[in-house]
Design a protein around this motif. Structure first.
Motif, mmCIF file in Angstrom:
data_model
loop_
_atom_site.group_PDB
_atom_site.id
_atom_site.type_symbol
_atom_site.label_atom_id
_atom_site.label_comp_id
_atom_site.label_asym_id
_atom_site.label_seq_id
_atom_site.Cartn_x
_atom_site.Cartn_y
_atom_site.Cartn_z
ATOM 1 N N ARG A 139 -12.251 -27.484 13.400
ATOM 2 C CA ARG A 139 -12.811 -26.737 14.538
ATOM 3 C C ARG A 139 -13.493 -25.464 14.065
ATOM 4 N NH1 ARG A 139 -7.918 -28.174 17.197
ATOM 5 N NH2 ARG A 139 -7.085 -26.065 16.901
ATOM 6 N N HIS A 140 -12.831 -24.745 13.176
ATOM 7 C CA HIS A 140 -13.432 -23.521 12.648
ATOM 8 C C HIS A 140 -14.729 -23.833 11.908
ATOM 9 C CE1 HIS A 140 -10.402 -20.572 13.691
ATOM 10 N NE2 HIS A 140 -9.443 -21.328 13.194
ATOM 11 N N ALA A 141 -14.715 -24.900 11.099
ATOM 12 C CA ALA A 141 -15.891 -25.253 10.308
ATOM 13 C C ALA A 141 -17.072 -25.598 11.199
ATOM 14 C CB ALA A 141 -15.565 -26.424 9.379
ATOM 15 N N VAL A 142 -16.832 -26.365 12.255
ATOM 16 C CA VAL A 142 -17.916 -26.742 13.165
ATOM 17 C C VAL A 142 -18.547 -25.501 13.795
ATOM 18 C CG1 VAL A 142 -18.408 -27.857 15.381
ATOM 19 C CG2 VAL A 142 -17.066 -29.064 13.647
ATOM 20 N N ALA A 143 -17.705 -24.560 14.236
ATOM 21 C CA ALA A 143 -18.221 -23.351 14.881
ATOM 22 C C ALA A 143 -19.012 -22.490 13.896
ATOM 23 C CB ALA A 143 -17.072 -22.546 15.477
ATOM 24 N N LEU A 144 -18.481 -22.341 12.684
ATOM 25 C CA LEU A 144 -19.148 -21.493 11.709
ATOM 26 C C LEU A 144 -20.456 -22.125 11.238
ATOM 27 C CD1 LEU A 144 -19.067 -18.920 10.116
ATOM 28 C CD2 LEU A 144 -17.571 -20.015 8.441
ATOM 29 N N LYS A 145 -20.462 -23.435 11.021
ATOM 30 C CA LYS A 145 -21.684 -24.109 10.573
ATOM 31 C C LYS A 145 -22.744 -24.117 11.674
ATOM 32 C CE LYS A 145 -21.446 -27.759 7.997
ATOM 33 N NZ LYS A 145 -21.105 -29.086 7.455
ATOM 34 N N ARG A 146 -22.319 -24.151 12.919
ATOM 35 C CA ARG A 146 -23.285 -24.074 14.018
ATOM 36 C C ARG A 146 -23.984 -22.713 13.998
ATOM 37 N NH1 ARG A 146 -20.023 -24.774 18.086
ATOM 38 N NH2 ARG A 146 -20.206 -27.046 18.080
ATOM 39 N N ARG A 147 -23.216 -21.658 13.744
ATOM 40 C CA ARG A 147 -23.812 -20.321 13.693
ATOM 41 C C ARG A 147 -24.742 -20.196 12.484
ATOM 42 N NH1 ARG A 147 -22.346 -15.392 11.713
ATOM 43 N NH2 ARG A 147 -20.214 -15.932 11.227
ATOM 44 N N ILE A 148 -24.348 -20.796 11.375
ATOM 45 C CA ILE A 148 -25.213 -20.778 10.189
ATOM 46 C C ILE A 148 -26.546 -21.452 10.492
ATOM 47 C CG2 ILE A 148 -25.498 -21.755 7.877
ATOM 48 C CD1 ILE A 148 -22.436 -21.410 7.544
ATOM 49 N N ALA A 149 -26.474 -22.617 11.140
ATOM 50 C CA ALA A 149 -27.681 -23.415 11.394
ATOM 51 C C ALA A 149 -28.664 -22.691 12.301
ATOM 52 C CB ALA A 149 -27.293 -24.756 12.006
ATOM 53 N N THR A 150 -28.171 -21.841 13.179
ATOM 54 C CA THR A 150 -29.053 -21.165 14.140
ATOM 55 C C THR A 150 -29.405 -19.745 13.723
ATOM 56 O OG1 THR A 150 -27.134 -20.453 15.442
ATOM 57 C CG2 THR A 150 -28.168 -22.538 16.058
ATOM 58 N N SER A 151 -28.844 -19.273 12.617
ATOM 59 C CA SER A 151 -29.098 -17.896 12.204
ATOM 60 C C SER A 151 -30.517 -17.758 11.663
ATOM 61 C CB SER A 151 -28.086 -17.458 11.134
ATOM 62 O OG SER A 151 -28.259 -18.218 9.954
ATOM 63 N N THR A 152 -31.121 -16.616 11.910
ATOM 64 C CA THR A 152 -32.458 -16.338 11.401
ATOM 65 C C THR A 152 -32.466 -15.159 10.443
ATOM 66 O OG1 THR A 152 -32.980 -14.909 13.288
ATOM 67 C CG2 THR A 152 -33.571 -17.251 13.468
ATOM 68 N N GLY A 153 -31.298 -14.649 10.118
ATOM 69 C CA GLY A 153 -31.278 -13.505 9.215
ATOM 70 C C GLY A 153 -29.883 -13.089 8.834
ATOM 71 N N THR A 154 -29.807 -11.924 8.178
ATOM 72 C CA THR A 154 -28.553 -11.491 7.568
ATOM 73 C C THR A 154 -27.613 -10.781 8.534
ATOM 74 O OG1 THR A 154 -29.571 -9.408 6.836
ATOM 75 C CG2 THR A 154 -29.623 -11.277 5.309
ATOM 76 N N HIS A 155 -28.028 -10.544 9.786
ATOM 77 C CA HIS A 155 -27.075 -9.982 10.743
ATOM 78 C C HIS A 155 -25.854 -10.884 10.849
ATOM 79 C CE1 HIS A 155 -29.033 -6.458 12.413
ATOM 80 N NE2 HIS A 155 -30.194 -7.102 12.391
ATOM 81 N N ALA A 156 -26.080 -12.178 10.719
ATOM 82 C CA ALA A 156 -24.968 -13.133 10.787
ATOM 83 C C ALA A 156 -24.216 -13.227 9.478
ATOM 84 C CB ALA A 156 -25.499 -14.523 11.158
ATOM 85 N N TRP A 157 -24.707 -12.544 8.425
ATOM 86 C CA TRP A 157 -24.116 -12.707 7.100
ATOM 87 C C TRP A 157 -23.606 -11.411 6.500
ATOM 88 C CZ3 TRP A 157 -22.949 -17.386 6.489
ATOM 89 C CH2 TRP A 157 -23.739 -18.378 7.066
ATOM 90 N N GLN A 158 -23.369 -10.418 7.333
ATOM 91 C CA GLN A 158 -22.793 -9.187 6.815
ATOM 92 C C GLN A 158 -21.439 -9.508 6.182
ATOM 93 O OE1 GLN A 158 -22.740 -6.683 10.249
ATOM 94 N NE2 GLN A 158 -24.905 -6.130 10.067
ATOM 95 N N ALA A 159 -21.223 -8.999 4.964
ATOM 96 C CA ALA A 159 -20.042 -9.379 4.189
ATOM 97 C C ALA A 159 -18.749 -9.097 4.944
ATOM 98 C CB ALA A 159 -20.051 -8.645 2.849
ATOM 99 N N GLU A 160 -18.693 -7.927 5.600
ATOM 100 C CA GLU A 160 -17.461 -7.577 6.289
ATOM 101 C C GLU A 160 -17.172 -8.531 7.445
ATOM 102 O OE1 GLU A 160 -20.002 -5.594 5.763
ATOM 103 O OE2 GLU A 160 -19.290 -4.046 4.372
ATOM 104 N N ARG A 161 -18.232 -8.933 8.150
ATOM 105 C CA ARG A 161 -18.051 -9.837 9.282
ATOM 106 C C ARG A 161 -17.582 -11.208 8.817
ATOM 107 N NH1 ARG A 161 -22.753 -11.561 13.685
ATOM 108 N NH2 ARG A 161 -21.535 -13.171 14.755
ATOM 109 N N LEU A 162 -18.216 -11.728 7.763
ATOM 110 C CA LEU A 162 -17.831 -13.038 7.275
ATOM 111 C C LEU A 162 -16.426 -13.012 6.700
ATOM 112 C CD1 LEU A 162 -18.654 -15.935 6.898
ATOM 113 C CD2 LEU A 162 -19.692 -15.318 4.707
#
Length: 259
Positions: A139-162
């Motif tokens: 379940r976690h993997a599906v949610a995280l991969k969905r966010r990866i697939a729709t991301s357009t930049g590094t706001h979704a990839w800030q180290a602290e958030r991940l």
């Protein structure tokens, strides 16, 4: 004895979560800094028409590159033909890089989940616990991969958030493993099998020391793919050398440490 295990299980869950989350967090885009020496003080968004670099401080806070033009904090910057050509090349190269980063990140999630599932299987947990851990990881993997697939930049990839997200995933499943091992050890103690009980306790706490290097080894396949991005990052670094603000100061959108 019952009170002792009630205290031990939550403590075990915490240390397992901390041991596991560190190597998994290093599998994110922040690994580019470690592997390629690349970093940026900006968050980057690859839009459909404009490449945006933004940060809270210091100025300049917003740099936009698109349609052969450069804007810094809303102000258009005059550019000669050579610089405009580099702007186009920079935008195209950055836009082409994002899908590659997304694929690596998505595959990293798969590797992380597979590694955690394999580690859970090696603990000798009960079938019900293994199934519940697998279900939660999926379940976690599906949610995280969905966010990866729709991301357009590094706001979704800030180290602290991940890192917080990865810690949350591990913290969700670690108590299940700790409770299962705790119940097995308690049952062995009640049956008078103190040797088995001691083995289970040692196995549980030994996991803390052994888990991190094992997970790091499982994540190694990503390293070569991250290294393959380094030449493109170096190319972007070269292309930006003439990008300047209205005061003639270099923008430093991307920094690369000298190797």
């Amino acid at each position: 004895m019952h009170c002792e295990w009630n205290n031990t299980m939550p403590r075990l869950a915490i240390v397992i979560a901390l041991a596991a989350s560190a190597p998994l967090a290093r599998a994110d885009v922040a690994a580019l800094a470690d592997t390629c020496g690349a970093s940026s003080s900006y968050d980057i968004d690859v839009g459909t028409r404009v490449l945006r670099f933004d940060r809270a401080d210091p100025a300049p806070r917003l740099v936009e590159i698109g349609e052969r033009s450069l804007r810094v904090d809303g102000q258009a910057i005059a550019s000669d033909a050579a610089t405009r050509a580099r702007l186009v090349e920079f935008e195209q190269a950055a836009s082409a890089l994002l899908p590659r980063v997304r694929r690596i990140a998505s595959d990293g999630v798969d590797l992380a989940v597979s590694a955690l599932r394999a580690e859970a299987a090696s603990l000798g947990l009960g079938a019900a616990t293994r199934e519940e851990i697998a279900s939660r990881l999926d379940r976690h993997a599906v949610a995280l991969k969905r966010r990866i697939a729709t991301s357009t930049g590094t706001h979704a990839w800030q180290a602290e958030r991940l890192e917080r997200e990865l810690e949350g995933i591990v913290a969700d499943v670690a108590p299940l493993a700790a409770a299962d091992l705790g119940q097995q050890a308690l049952a062995a103690t009640l049956e008078g099998d103190f040797e088995r009980s001691a083995e289970l306790q040692q196995k549980a706490f030994g996991l803390v020391d052994e888990l991190q290097p094992r997970l790091e080894r499982r994540m190694q396949p990503l390293r070569a793919r991250i290294e393959a991005l380094c030449p493109e990052l170096e190319r972007l670094h070269r292309l930006q050398r003439d990008f300047r603000d209205a005061h003639g100061q270099p923008l430093h959108l991307l920094d690369i440490e000298a190797g």
